[in-house]
Design a protein around this motif. Structure first.
Motif, PDB file in Angstrom:
ATOM      1  N   GLU A   6       0.807  -1.216   0.000  1.00 43.50           N
ATOM      2  CA  GLU A   6       0.000   0.000   0.000  1.00 43.50           C
ATOM      3  C   GLU A   6       0.850   1.282   0.000  1.00 43.50           C
ATOM      4  O   GLU A   6       0.364   2.339  -0.398  1.00 43.50           O
ATOM      5  N   LEU A   7       2.071   1.175   0.503  1.00 43.74           N
ATOM      6  CA  LEU A   7       2.919   2.357   0.620  1.00 43.74           C
ATOM      7  C   LEU A   7       4.293   2.087   0.018  1.00 43.74           C
ATOM      8  O   LEU A   7       4.826   0.984   0.144  1.00 43.74           O
ATOM      9  N   SER A   8       4.864   3.118  -0.577  1.00 45.11           N
ATOM     10  CA  SER A   8       6.261   3.020  -1.023  1.00 45.11           C
ATOM     11  C   SER A   8       7.135   3.250   0.204  1.00 45.11           C
ATOM     12  O   SER A   8       6.688   3.817   1.209  1.00 45.11           O
ATOM     13  N   PRO A   9       8.398   2.862   0.143  1.00 49.40           N
ATOM     14  CA  PRO A   9       9.285   3.129   1.285  1.00 49.40           C
ATOM     15  C   PRO A   9       9.354   4.622   1.635  1.00 49.40           C
ATOM     16  O   PRO A   9       9.421   4.976   2.811  1.00 49.40           O
ATOM     17  N   GLU A  13       8.228   6.118   5.251  1.00 52.00           N
ATOM     18  CA  GLU A  13       9.143   6.904   6.070  1.00 52.00           C
ATOM     19  C   GLU A  13       8.530   8.244   6.441  1.00 52.00           C
ATOM     20  O   GLU A  13       8.638   8.698   7.577  1.00 52.00           O
ATOM     21  N   LYS A  14       7.848   8.868   5.493  1.00 54.78           N
ATOM     22  CA  LYS A  14       7.202  10.157   5.738  1.00 54.78           C
ATOM     23  C   LYS A  14       6.124  10.027   6.827  1.00 54.78           C
ATOM     24  O   LYS A  14       5.943  10.921   7.644  1.00 54.78           O
ATOM     25  N   GLN A  15       5.400   8.897   6.829  1.00 54.80           N
ATOM     26  CA  GLN A  15       4.339   8.683   7.823  1.00 54.80           C
ATOM     27  C   GLN A  15       4.865   8.001   9.085  1.00 54.80           C
ATOM     28  O   GLN A  15       4.090   7.588   9.937  1.00 54.80           O
ATOM     29  N   LYS A  16       6.188   7.831   9.174  1.00 53.34           N
ATOM     30  CA  LYS A  16       6.844   7.237  10.348  1.00 53.34           C
ATOM     31  C   LYS A  16       6.444   5.788  10.571  1.00 53.34           C
ATOM     32  O   LYS A  16       6.208   5.355  11.685  1.00 53.34           O
ATOM     33  N   TYR A  17       6.368   5.028   9.469  1.00 53.31           N
ATOM     34  CA  TYR A  17       6.141   3.594   9.544  1.00 53.31           C
ATOM     35  C   TYR A  17       7.466   2.862   9.407  1.00 53.31           C
ATOM     36  O   TYR A  17       8.422   3.399   8.850  1.00 53.31           O
ATOM     37  N   ILE A  36       5.145  -9.375   5.788  1.00 54.96           N
ATOM     38  CA  ILE A  36       5.806  -8.101   6.073  1.00 54.96           C
ATOM     39  C   ILE A  36       4.797  -6.971   5.847  1.00 54.96           C
ATOM     40  O   ILE A  36       4.128  -6.915   4.814  1.00 54.96           O
ATOM     41  N   VAL A  37       4.654  -6.097   6.846  1.00 58.29           N
ATOM     42  CA  VAL A  37       3.709  -4.982   6.785  1.00 58.29           C
ATOM     43  C   VAL A  37       4.438  -3.706   7.222  1.00 58.29           C
ATOM     44  O   VAL A  37       5.554  -3.753   7.729  1.00 58.29           O
ATOM     45  N   TRP A  38       3.782  -2.578   7.031  1.00 57.27           N
ATOM     46  CA  TRP A  38       4.265  -1.306   7.569  1.00 57.27           C
ATOM     47  C   TRP A  38       3.577  -1.091   8.910  1.00 57.27           C
ATOM     48  O   TRP A  38       2.357  -1.057   8.987  1.00 57.27           O
ATOM     49  N   LYS A  39       4.355  -0.960   9.975  1.00 52.42           N
ATOM     50  CA  LYS A  39       3.789  -0.707  11.307  1.00 52.42           C
ATOM     51  C   LYS A  39       4.177   0.690  11.753  1.00 52.42           C
ATOM     52  O   LYS A  39       5.236   1.200  11.405  1.00 52.42           O
ATOM     53  N   CYS A  40       3.312   1.267  12.561  1.00 51.05           N
ATOM     54  CA  CYS A  40       3.584   2.573  13.143  1.00 51.05           C
ATOM     55  C   CYS A  40       4.878   2.482  13.948  1.00 51.05           C
ATOM     56  O   CYS A  40       5.122   1.486  14.631  1.00 51.05           O
TER      57      CYS A  40
END
Length: 155
Positions: A6-9, A13-17, A36-40
């Motif tokens: 759902e998100l690019s790296p 990074e911008k959203q602090k994930y 593998i997911v993006w976590k807060c």
């Protein structure tokens, strides 16, 4: 949390994930896998349960609804009564499941409760439809209500 695709790296990074593994268990097969997911990037603090005077007589447990994208062929995992533990233990104290709270949002936001009596009979409490005996819980479970099991030694 966001799916990895759902998100690019840069967006993450911008959203602090941060990248992290998430443990998944297939409800039908019991198969365990990691995705593998993006976590807060916040820190989670955990500590043992402590009670000022004694173990409480009632425990309210928030039941999480896990969903995957249906457009990718995954079904939502909506916990049902049969998926909850009948008894839980906190320290030396046992608790028994006595009720669950359901939430529905169609056609309106509405909460109902399924109560389990001492003979394990189920009753649906609905302020729009009164009380009726049921054979299983209905709707998405949001909370499980457990009560302390009291034991008395023979004197």
């Amino acid at each position: 949390m966001a799916r990895h695709d759902e998100l690019s790296p840069e967006q993450a990074e911008k959203q602090k994930y941060r990248e992290a593994p998430m443990h998944l268990i297939d409800e039908h097969t019991g198969a365990s896998e990691y995705e593998i997911v993006w976590k807060c990037n916040s820190i989670t603090h955990t500590s043992p349960a402590t009670f000022t005077y004694a173990f409480p007589p009632i425990i309210v447990v928030h039941v999480r609804h896990l969903s995957k994208r249906s457009d990718e062929g995954f079904a939502d995992y909506t916990p049902r009564l049969r998926n909850l533990k009948y008894k839980i233990k906190i320290g030396p104290v046992e608790y028994k499941l006595r009720a669950v709270i359901h939430h529905t949002s169609v056609p309106i936001e509405h909460f109902t409760a399924t109560v389990i009596d001492n003979d394990d009979q189920l009753y649906l409490y609905d302020d729009l439809k009164n009380v009726k005996p049921v054979t299983t819980s209905t709707g998405q479970i949001v909370y499980g209500i457990y009560t302390k099991i009291y034991t008395f030694d023979n004197c």
